[in-house]
Motif scaffolding. Structure first.
Motif, PDB file in Angstrom:
ATOM      1  N   ARG A   1       0.832  -1.197   0.000  1.00  0.00           N
ATOM      2  CA  ARG A   1       0.000   0.000   0.000  1.00  0.00           C
ATOM      3  C   ARG A   1       0.873   1.256   0.000  1.00  0.00           C
ATOM      4  N   GLU A   2       0.428   2.255  -0.709  1.00  0.00           N
ATOM      5  CA  GLU A   2       1.116   3.530  -0.770  1.00  0.00           C
ATOM      6  C   GLU A   2       0.121   4.629  -0.451  1.00  0.00           C
ATOM      7  N   GLU A   3       0.412   5.378   0.595  1.00  0.00           N
ATOM      8  CA  GLU A   3      -0.510   6.414   1.039  1.00  0.00           C
ATOM      9  C   GLU A   3      -0.194   7.727   0.314  1.00  0.00           C
ATOM     10  N   THR A   4      -0.622   7.795  -0.924  1.00  0.00           N
ATOM     11  CA  THR A   4      -0.378   8.994  -1.714  1.00  0.00           C
ATOM     12  C   THR A   4      -1.618   9.876  -1.802  1.00  0.00           C
ATOM     13  N   GLU A   5      -2.783   9.312  -1.587  1.00  0.00           N
ATOM     14  CA  GLU A   5      -4.020  10.073  -1.693  1.00  0.00           C
ATOM     15  C   GLU A   5      -4.528  10.427  -0.306  1.00  0.00           C
ATOM     16  N   ARG A   6      -5.236  11.520  -0.244  1.00  0.00           N
ATOM     17  CA  ARG A   6      -5.799  11.967   1.025  1.00  0.00           C
ATOM     18  C   ARG A   6      -7.027  11.147   1.378  1.00  0.00           C
ATOM     19  N   ASP A   7      -7.150  10.842   2.655  1.00  0.00           N
ATOM     20  CA  ASP A   7      -8.306  10.129   3.145  1.00  0.00           C
ATOM     21  C   ASP A   7      -9.493  11.093   3.184  1.00  0.00           C
ATOM     22  N   PRO A   8     -10.602  10.762   2.495  1.00  0.00           N
ATOM     23  CA  PRO A   8     -11.760  11.685   2.493  1.00  0.00           C
ATOM     24  C   PRO A   8     -12.251  12.021   3.891  1.00  0.00           C
ATOM     25  N   LYS A   9     -12.245  11.037   4.802  1.00  0.00           N
ATOM     26  CA  LYS A   9     -12.681  11.318   6.170  1.00  0.00           C
ATOM     27  C   LYS A   9     -11.757  12.321   6.850  1.00  0.00           C
ATOM     28  N   GLN A  10     -10.475  12.206   6.563  1.00  0.00           N
ATOM     29  CA  GLN A  10      -9.516  13.117   7.167  1.00  0.00           C
ATOM     30  C   GLN A  10      -9.672  14.531   6.610  1.00  0.00           C
ATOM     31  N   VAL A  11      -9.913  14.623   5.310  1.00  0.00           N
ATOM     32  CA  VAL A  11     -10.130  15.932   4.691  1.00  0.00           C
ATOM     33  C   VAL A  11     -11.379  16.590   5.261  1.00  0.00           C
ATOM     34  N   LYS A  12     -12.440  15.816   5.383  1.00  0.00           N
ATOM     35  CA  LYS A  12     -13.692  16.348   5.926  1.00  0.00           C
ATOM     36  C   LYS A  12     -13.514  16.805   7.373  1.00  0.00           C
ATOM     37  N   ALA A  13     -12.744  16.047   8.156  1.00  0.00           N
ATOM     38  CA  ALA A  13     -12.511  16.427   9.551  1.00  0.00           C
ATOM     39  C   ALA A  13     -11.724  17.730   9.636  1.00  0.00           C
ATOM     40  N   CYS A  14     -10.690  17.874   8.783  1.00  0.00           N
ATOM     41  CA  CYS A  14      -9.898  19.109   8.801  1.00  0.00           C
ATOM     42  C   CYS A  14     -10.739  20.309   8.356  1.00  0.00           C
ATOM     43  N   GLU A  15     -11.600  20.105   7.387  1.00  0.00           N
ATOM     44  CA  GLU A  15     -12.470  21.196   6.957  1.00  0.00           C
ATOM     45  C   GLU A  15     -13.416  21.613   8.072  1.00  0.00           C
ATOM     46  N   LYS A  16     -13.906  20.633   8.831  1.00  0.00           N
ATOM     47  CA  LYS A  16     -14.798  20.945   9.941  1.00  0.00           C
ATOM     48  C   LYS A  16     -14.074  21.723  11.030  1.00  0.00           C
ATOM     49  N   ILE A  17     -12.832  21.316  11.326  1.00  0.00           N
ATOM     50  CA  ILE A  17     -12.044  22.030  12.334  1.00  0.00           C
ATOM     51  C   ILE A  17     -11.718  23.442  11.857  1.00  0.00           C
ATOM     52  N   HIS A  18     -11.373  23.558  10.585  1.00  0.00           N
ATOM     53  CA  HIS A  18     -11.025  24.869  10.035  1.00  0.00           C
ATOM     54  C   HIS A  18     -12.212  25.825  10.022  1.00  0.00           C
ATOM     55  N   GLY A  19     -13.410  25.270   9.933  1.00  0.00           N
ATOM     56  CA  GLY A  19     -14.599  26.113   9.877  1.00  0.00           C
ATOM     57  C   GLY A  19     -15.020  26.718  11.207  1.00  0.00           C
ATOM     58  N   VAL A  20     -14.365  26.362  12.287  1.00  0.00           N
ATOM     59  CA  VAL A  20     -14.727  26.890  13.606  1.00  0.00           C
ATOM     60  C   VAL A  20     -14.264  28.345  13.721  1.00  0.00           C
ATOM     61  N   ASN A  21     -15.092  29.178  14.303  1.00  0.00           N
ATOM     62  CA  ASN A  21     -14.748  30.584  14.530  1.00  0.00           C
ATOM     63  C   ASN A  21     -13.717  30.676  15.659  1.00  0.00           C
ATOM     64  N   THR A  22     -12.547  31.236  15.342  1.00  0.00           N
ATOM     65  CA  THR A  22     -11.460  31.319  16.321  1.00  0.00           C
ATOM     66  C   THR A  22     -11.034  32.767  16.565  1.00  0.00           C
ATOM     67  N   GLU A  23     -11.990  33.664  16.542  1.00  0.00           N
ATOM     68  CA  GLU A  23     -11.654  35.064  16.776  1.00  0.00           C
ATOM     69  C   GLU A  23     -11.147  35.281  18.205  1.00  0.00           C
ATOM     70  N   VAL A  24     -11.679  34.519  19.142  1.00  0.00           N
ATOM     71  CA  VAL A  24     -11.246  34.599  20.537  1.00  0.00           C
ATOM     72  C   VAL A  24     -10.342  33.413  20.823  1.00  0.00           C
ATOM     73  N   GLU A  25      -9.224  33.664  21.483  1.00  0.00           N
ATOM     74  CA  GLU A  25      -8.294  32.589  21.794  1.00  0.00           C
ATOM     75  C   GLU A  25      -8.946  31.548  22.701  1.00  0.00           C
ATOM     76  N   PRO A  26      -8.681  30.264  22.458  1.00  0.00           N
ATOM     77  CA  PRO A  26      -9.320  29.202  23.246  1.00  0.00           C
ATOM     78  C   PRO A  26      -9.058  29.308  24.745  1.00  0.00           C
ATOM     79  N   VAL A  27      -7.858  29.776  25.154  1.00  0.00           N
ATOM     80  CA  VAL A  27      -7.548  29.851  26.573  1.00  0.00           C
ATOM     81  C   VAL A  27      -8.463  30.842  27.289  1.00  0.00           C
TER      82      VAL A  27
END
Length: 794
Positions: free
Chosen positions: A674-700
């Motif tokens: 096996r060669e992991e050259t392609e992105r995992d769709p689940k992983q891409v979807k998860a990163c897009e979901k994380i990126h879509g969070v509003n981060t104007e205020v610092e988490p701390v």
């Protein structure tokens, strides 16, 4: 007499227990001498675990067999039935087991800790020699095999003494002591002060001045070879710098002259030559710490090996001429097997000796460097013997070339990868996690399920070399070298390496200087993963190169690979990162918990009783299967590893595609190739979901300081990097190289040395390359080439 049931099994054991263990001991020695060199070339558990099993079983089997021989001669119980009439022959077997306890040349220690047990092996040598002597004494005075038995006993003592001495010389304390120079009391202070007082009392104008002396040994000025290395020059230069820098393993300090000599040499090298020299140098370190080379490759070692081999030949000749009608035929056959096996092991050791780099070093000299040599002119090598030349000529064509490339590989050549998002998306259920935690199997199964080995590319090698070389060119003094070695990403952001300075603004520095190293590593790992998943590689300009000649796509691949590798070191290799890890494990666990909660929600299903039982049985079955293969089938495991690492790459692509078309075989080959050259769709979807969070205020500001999770802090960094467009990949790749080099020089030297027996690590190569570039804290300012002198003014 007929036996049935349990009685038959008991009789079979009584007849073949000793014979079986003697043959088992020989088989284990044969397996070790052939397979042990592979552990520095691969990190596969299918090779490492069988070797570990064979290493432990070899000593146990030999010791147990010696005990059986002694018991068979001193006891008249039924357990000796079938062999008690061959007491003289059994006494002849005992020295062979002493030879086996000496072990093969290719492995004396499985781990560095084994070298510290040299005193235990010395006591074992004494006791086993006494046991073999006692067995021989019981056959006196009428033993027709007395002389061949004594010959084999002396040969066994030589072999076991070699192993004990190798362990002793490789122990860290002895290794450090062997490199310390003779004590230097310095000038005679009392005598000089007496003379000074006499002069001053005589009212003579006297003063003390310091006069520079030429350095001892080599001259202060050396000529650096330019141009590519040819023939076996890489081996010779590797040995030269190995002799200088082997003290790195035990934290010795080096002179500025050693630093300048190494720095000037490596600055004239290409990335290919530099990494070749370093990998050979690490092979020398491996041989010194884990094999018999420091004992065998000496005049006394050659003499002892010659005597031992001659005694085995003499024993074979004497046994062949002896009347064997009174001995049982199976025992005679086993004796011949032991004799020819001992000869075969010595012949294999001899061929390994004449094809090793150590013989190249002993029989060749470095070529003279001409002052007029330029980078375009090649200095011919003055080598007298190049054992690798024959193999290179043979391996010029076809499949054999791939095989020879594997056999001559210096280290695993792979970079392990461990990804946080992938780990969180494919995590185990809580009930299974508890069962595996109870069985203490989490680390083992995490390494199997979540760690993948990716090839170490030449492009990544070139990037690391270019970045470290630039630092070396700036580090003319030791203070600057220490400052550059202490950079963990901030220097890459500030300097820019010829990029637009606005591409690395100061707002990124807070994610490095304002946080701990482990926190910074997790932040940049999350940011790299988000940027990687959301990047469209088809939109990247494939023809645009930066000032170092790398494309944006290459920087993207470098960033992804180094990001996953650094997280692997932090989580899966905590001993190597102990100096910089901080509370990295706590931050990782909290970040994983928040990631799972965010991606899956807070809903949790309570497991039913049957589900708990199912996972318990499944985990137990996996545990038994894994360790059964590792402990009781080392040879089968080794054959399987050869299939993966040797024969599978030799199968033509058409053949693999045909086999993959078959249902069962195809799944198996797809897993192995096996060669992991392609992105995992689940992983891409998860990163897009994380990126879509509003981060104007610092988490701390919202969560406080109780949770150490850095998930959305990494998201904030990813958003800032995305504003740099394609330039962000050049920034990230260089930041990751700097983080890698920062961890490399702060990793404990013995942790680097430990990895040499497990396929090696990229961080170890970077550590040694930085030392050769003069980057680190292993150098002292003054060499002390001065002496005091009284001067009387006129």
């Amino acid at each position: 007499m007929k036996f049935t049931g349990v009685e038959y099994l008991k009789h079979l054991w009584e007849t073949w227990d000793l014979r079986g263990f003697v043959l088992l001991s020989l088989c284990l020695q044969s397996f070790l001498i052939l397979a042990a060199p592979l552990r520095k070339r691969t990190r596969s558990s299918w090779v490492i675990l069988p070797l570990w099993s064979a290493y432990l079983l070899a000593d146990w089997a030999a010791n147990f067999a010696v005990g059986l021989i002694s018991n068979s001669q001193s006891s008249k119980c039924s357990s000796t039935k079938g062999v008690s009439n061959n007491a003289d022959l059994l006494a002849f077997w005992a020295p062979f087991l002493l030879v086996h306890l000496g072990g093969p040349d290719t492995i004396t220690a499985f781990a560095l800790e084994d070298n510290e047990l040299w005193l235990r092996h010395l006591l074992a040598l004494i006791f086993q020699a006494c046991a073999a002597g006692y067995v021989l004494y019981q056959t006196l005075p009428h033993n027709p095999l007395l002389i061949p038995t004594i010959c084999m006993l002396v040969s066994g003592l030589i072999k076991y003494s070699e192993r004990t001495m190798s362990l002793y010389r490789a122990s860290l304390n002895r290794f450090r002591d062997s490199m310390l120079k003779d004590p230097d009391p310095g000038p005679d202070y009392a005598k000089i002060m007496d003379e000074y007082r006499s002069m001053t009392e005589a009212k003579l104008p006297t003063r003390i001045v310091m006069i520079e002396e030429p350095p001892r040994g080599e001259q202060a000025t050396t000529v650096v070879k330019t141009g590519p290395l040819q023939g076996n020059e890489a081996v010779l230069y590797a040995y030269l710098y190995f002799e200088i820098f082997k003290g790195l393993i035990v934290d010795l300090i080096f002179s500025s002259r050693d630093r300048n000599k190494s720095r000037d040499f490596f600055r004239e090298r290409s990335a290919e030559d530099a990494f070749e020299v370093i990998s050979i140098e690490l092979n020398f370190m491996y041989d010194v710490l884990f094999t018999k080379v420091r004992v065998v490759y000496t005049r006394w070692g050659y003499l002892g090996r010659l005597i031992a081999f001659g005694l085995v030949i003499a024993s074979l000749n004497l046994f062949y001429k002896e009347d064997k009608r009174d001995f049982e035929i199976p025992d005679v056959a086993i004796t011949y097997t032991l004799l020819f096996g001992a000869i075969a092991l010595d012949v294999i050791a001899f061929f390994k000796l004449i094809t090793s780099n150590w013989l190249v070093v002993r029989t060749n000299n470095l070529p003279a460097v001409n002052l007029e040599t330029t980078s375009q002119q090649r200095t011919p090598s003055t080598s007298k013997l190049d054992p690798a030349a024959l193999f290179n000529k043979i391996a010029e064509y076809g499949l054999l070339k791939k095989l020879m490339r594997l056999l001559h590989r210096r280290w695993s050549g792979t970079v392990p990868s461990f990804n946080l998002i992938n780990y969180c998306l494919n995590h185990r259920l809580p009930e299974k996690e508890k069962i595996m935690d109870f069985l203490n199997l989490i680390a083992i199964f995490d390494a199997i399920m979540y760690v993948t080995n990716k090839p170490f590319t030449t492009d990544l090698r070139d990037l690391i070399f270019v970045e470290l070389k630039k630092k070396s060119e700036l580090a003319d003094d030791l203070e600057t070298a220490k400052e550059l070695s202490a950079a963990r990403g901030d220097w890459a952001l500030r300097v820019g390496h010829g990029r637009d300075q606005r591409a690395a603004p100061g707002e990124l520095l807070k994610y490095i200087n304002g946080v701990d190293y482990d926190q910074s590593l997790l932040l940049w790992h999350i940011a790299t993963e988000i940027c990687w998943c959301m990047e469209d590689e088809t939109q990247l300009d494939p023809h645009h190169h930066d000032t170092d000649g790398f494309t944006v796509k290459q920087h993207l691949q470098f960033s992804k690979l180094l990001s996953d590798y650094m997280l692997y070191l932090l989580i899966m290799q905590p001993t190597m990162m102990s100096a910089v890890a901080g509370i990295g494990q706590i931050r990782f666990r909290d970040t994983c918990a928040e990631t799972k909660k965010f991606l899956e929600g807070s809903r949790e299903k309570k497991p039913r009783a049957w589900r708990v039982l199912k996972y318990a049985l499944k985990s137990l079955a996996s545990y038994l299967q894994y360790f059964t293969v590792a402990l009781f089938a080392p040879i089968l495991s080794f054959i399987f590893s050869l299939f993966i690492t040797v024969f599978l790459p030799l199968i033509p692509r058409k053949g693999i595609n045909f086999l993959k078309s078959k249902k069962v075989v195809g799944k198996f080959l797809n897993y192995l190739t096996r060669e992991e050259t392609e992105r995992d769709p689940k992983q891409v979807k998860a990163c897009e979901k994380i990126h879509g969070v509003n981060t104007e205020v610092e988490p701390v500001s919202i969560k406080g300081d109780r949770s150490k999770s850095v998930l959305f802090d990494g998201c904030m960094l990813a958003k800032e990097l995305m504003g740099k467009k394609e330039e962000k990949w050049g920034i990230m790749s260089r930041v990751w190289v700097e983080m890698l080099s920062y961890a490399a020089v702060r990793c404990r030297p013995n942790a680097h040395a430990q990895q040499l027996s497990k396929g090696g690590e990229l961080i170890t190569l970077v550590w040694l390359l930085m030392a050769h570039f003069g980057l680190g804290e292993e150098f002292q300012i003054s060499e002390g080439h001065t002496r005091a002198k009284l001067v009387v003014d006129k």
